[in-house]
Design a protein around this motif. Structure first.
Motif, mmCIF file in Angstrom:
data_model
loop_
_atom_site.group_PDB
_atom_site.id
_atom_site.type_symbol
_atom_site.label_atom_id
_atom_site.label_comp_id
_atom_site.label_asym_id
_atom_site.label_seq_id
_atom_site.Cartn_x
_atom_site.Cartn_y
_atom_site.Cartn_z
ATOM 1 N N ILE A 106 -5.279 7.893 -2.017
ATOM 2 C CA ILE A 106 -4.784 7.748 -0.645
ATOM 3 C C ILE A 106 -4.453 6.310 -0.290
ATOM 4 O O ILE A 106 -3.342 6.005 0.178
ATOM 5 C CB ILE A 106 -5.819 8.318 0.352
ATOM 6 N N LEU A 107 -5.413 5.385 -0.492
ATOM 7 C CA LEU A 107 -5.185 3.993 -0.082
ATOM 8 C C LEU A 107 -4.089 3.328 -0.903
ATOM 9 O O LEU A 107 -3.217 2.632 -0.355
ATOM 10 C CB LEU A 107 -6.488 3.196 -0.195
ATOM 11 N N LEU A 108 -4.105 3.522 -2.216
ATOM 12 C CA LEU A 108 -3.077 2.917 -3.062
ATOM 13 C C LEU A 108 -1.700 3.482 -2.729
ATOM 14 O O LEU A 108 -0.702 2.739 -2.697
ATOM 15 C CB LEU A 108 -3.410 3.157 -4.535
ATOM 16 N N PHE A 109 -1.625 4.779 -2.459
ATOM 17 C CA PHE A 109 -0.349 5.381 -2.054
ATOM 18 C C PHE A 109 0.151 4.736 -0.761
ATOM 19 O O PHE A 109 1.344 4.411 -0.626
ATOM 20 C CB PHE A 109 -0.523 6.886 -1.844
ATOM 21 N N ALA A 110 -0.757 4.525 0.204
ATOM 22 C CA ALA A 110 -0.379 3.934 1.485
ATOM 23 C C ALA A 110 0.120 2.501 1.307
ATOM 24 O O ALA A 110 1.124 2.099 1.921
ATOM 25 C CB ALA A 110 -1.564 3.960 2.441
ATOM 26 N N ILE A 111 -0.548 1.718 0.459
ATOM 27 C CA ILE A 111 -0.140 0.332 0.225
ATOM 28 C C ILE A 111 1.273 0.278 -0.343
ATOM 29 O O ILE A 111 2.134 -0.482 0.127
ATOM 30 C CB ILE A 111 -1.128 -0.369 -0.731
ATOM 31 N N LEU A 112 1.530 1.096 -1.358
ATOM 32 C CA LEU A 112 2.843 1.085 -1.996
ATOM 33 C C LEU A 112 3.914 1.668 -1.081
ATOM 34 O O LEU A 112 5.068 1.211 -1.089
ATOM 35 C CB LEU A 112 2.782 1.870 -3.308
ATOM 36 N N ALA A 113 3.556 2.655 -0.272
ATOM 37 C CA ALA A 113 4.513 3.239 0.671
ATOM 38 C C ALA A 113 4.927 2.207 1.718
ATOM 39 O O ALA A 113 6.107 2.107 2.083
ATOM 40 C CB ALA A 113 3.919 4.468 1.340
ATOM 41 N N ILE A 114 3.968 1.449 2.215
ATOM 42 C CA ILE A 114 4.282 0.407 3.203
ATOM 43 C C ILE A 114 5.195 -0.643 2.584
ATOM 44 O O ILE A 114 6.178 -1.073 3.192
ATOM 45 C CB ILE A 114 2.988 -0.240 3.730
ATOM 46 N N LEU A 115 4.888 -1.051 1.351
ATOM 47 C CA LEU A 115 5.730 -2.044 0.677
ATOM 48 C C LEU A 115 7.140 -1.510 0.450
ATOM 49 O O LEU A 115 8.127 -2.245 0.618
ATOM 50 C CB LEU A 115 5.102 -2.430 -0.666
ATOM 51 N N PHE A 116 7.238 -0.235 0.082
ATOM 52 C CA PHE A 116 8.560 0.338 -0.207
ATOM 53 C C PHE A 116 9.369 0.569 1.063
ATOM 54 O O PHE A 116 10.553 0.186 1.138
ATOM 55 C CB PHE A 116 8.406 1.659 -0.964
ATOM 56 N N TRP A 117 8.751 1.197 2.074
ATOM 57 C CA TRP A 117 9.493 1.623 3.254
ATOM 58 C C TRP A 117 9.574 0.573 4.349
ATOM 59 O O TRP A 117 10.513 0.608 5.160
ATOM 60 C CB TRP A 117 8.867 2.892 3.829
ATOM 61 N N ARG A 118 8.616 -0.361 4.401
ATOM 62 C CA ARG A 118 8.568 -1.330 5.499
ATOM 63 C C ARG A 118 8.962 -2.747 5.102
ATOM 64 O O ARG A 118 9.097 -3.613 5.971
ATOM 65 C CB ARG A 118 7.158 -1.360 6.101
ATOM 66 N N THR A 119 9.102 -2.994 3.808
ATOM 67 C CA THR A 119 9.507 -4.328 3.355
ATOM 68 C C THR A 119 10.685 -4.170 2.395
ATOM 69 O O THR A 119 11.131 -3.060 2.123
ATOM 70 C CB THR A 119 8.348 -5.058 2.651
ATOM 71 N N ARG A 120 11.134 -5.283 1.831
ATOM 72 C CA ARG A 120 12.228 -5.253 0.861
ATOM 73 C C ARG A 120 11.689 -5.435 -0.560
ATOM 74 O O ARG A 120 12.352 -5.980 -1.445
ATOM 75 C CB ARG A 120 13.254 -6.337 1.208
ATOM 76 N N ALA A 121 10.451 -4.950 -0.766
ATOM 77 C CA ALA A 121 9.796 -5.116 -2.065
ATOM 78 C C ALA A 121 10.586 -4.479 -3.200
ATOM 79 O O ALA A 121 10.574 -4.970 -4.328
ATOM 80 C CB ALA A 121 8.389 -4.530 -2.011
ATOM 81 N N ARG A 122 11.277 -3.372 -2.916
ATOM 82 C CA ARG A 122 11.967 -2.672 -4.002
ATOM 83 C C ARG A 122 13.170 -3.443 -4.525
ATOM 84 O O ARG A 122 13.751 -3.062 -5.544
ATOM 85 C CB ARG A 122 12.395 -1.280 -3.543
#
Length: 291
Positions: A197-213
């Motif tokens: 759950i937590l790791l999924f949330a961290i990566l989701a925030i980076l993907f959807w809320r930042t330009r990390a991708r």
């Protein structure tokens, strides 16, 4: 009898069984369903990710990726367990290697197998392998979550003895007899929460809320770092396998912790250097480039 051995939740009263469906001639286990659920849910989420601008692959690539990733997880996970955790046993009993339904998978081996599958597919289809890794990394926590839940249902990989109110007493084999063990940390659920759950949330925030991708290696680096950190920490309250107990006592760390060290260091490196790899990204699908 002290409070440590008499308190705790009785696992046998939770109504859980490793077998999800028993037809007499065929048993469907939760362990197998966990892998299938992780693959299908992960595929569904991957399709959502690649619909976004700048995706490194098209739908047809995602279809191929599911095959290579699943093959890598199964073969790499099993071979990793054989080599990292019980090489002596499987050298004497080679046919036991094929009994996947009995459990025995190494996440670290699965990571290596999946990575090799991604690299091969990327080379074959002329894709940017590191960016494909970024997208796959966002998906993996789904499978980790379902897998850790299956570990709990199987009553395996439990934690060290404890007196916390939510401790669970798992069935254990002592002198050839199955008995109810002392209250233990349900470390499988801790890992489901952290690695899932937590790791999924961290990566989701980076993907959807930042330009990390758009910074190749940042997402997979974050995955490696945080997974390694979470797993390393939980191992302190997780009981080592009996055949690795002497190893843990001799080295001061569990095998899982030693395998997490290169993940943490590699993740830090990928995150620290990701910005330097940022470049104009031509999407595999869609019309617009993304700077």
């Amino acid at each position: 009898m002290n409070s440590v051995s008499s308190a705790g939740i009785d696992f046998t009263k939770l109504g859980l069984s490793p077998v999800a469906l028993d037809l007499g001639f065929f048993e469907l286990r939760w362990y197998s369903l966990a892998y299938l659920a992780g693959i299908f849910l992960g595929y569904w989420y991957l399709l959502r990710l690649i619909r976004q601008p700048g995706a490194p692959m098209a739908r047809r690539h995602a279809d191929d990726l599911v095959f290579f990733a699943a093959l890598g997880v199964i073969l790499g996970g099993r071979l990793g367990y054989v080599l990292f955790y019980r090489p002596g046993f499987y050298a004497e009993n080679p046919l036991e290697i094929f009994k996947l339904w009995d459990g025995g998978m190494s996440f670290h081996g699965g990571v290596i197998g999946t990575s090799l599958g991604i690299i091969y597919m990327s080379w074959k289809e002329k894709l940017q392998w590191l960016r494909v890794h970024d997208y796959v990394a966002c998906v993996v926590p789904i499978g980790l979550f379902t897998g850790r839940l299956a570990n709990f249902v199987n009553g395996e990989l439990w934690g060290a003895p404890t007196t916390v109110p939510w401790a669970v007493r798992f069935p254990e084999v002592v002198a050839g007899v199955v008995v109810l063990g002392p209250p233990r940390h349900p470390s499988q659920l801790y890992e489901a929460a952290l690695e899932g759950i937590l790791l999924f949330a961290i990566l989701a925030i980076l993907f959807w809320r930042t330009r990390a991708r758009y910074q190749p290696g940042l997402l997979v680096g974050a995955f490696l770092f945080f997974y390694g950190l979470f797993r390393f920490g939980v191992e302190f309250i997780r009981e080592p396998d009996n055949h690795l107990r002497q190893f843990a006592e001799a080295t001061g760390l569990h095998m899982g912790q030693w395998l997490c060290v290169p993940m943490i260091l590699g993740g830090l490196y990928l995150m620290a250097t990701a910005k330097g790899r940022r470049e104009r990204i031509e999407p595999t699908v869609g019309l617009e480039s993304v700077a």
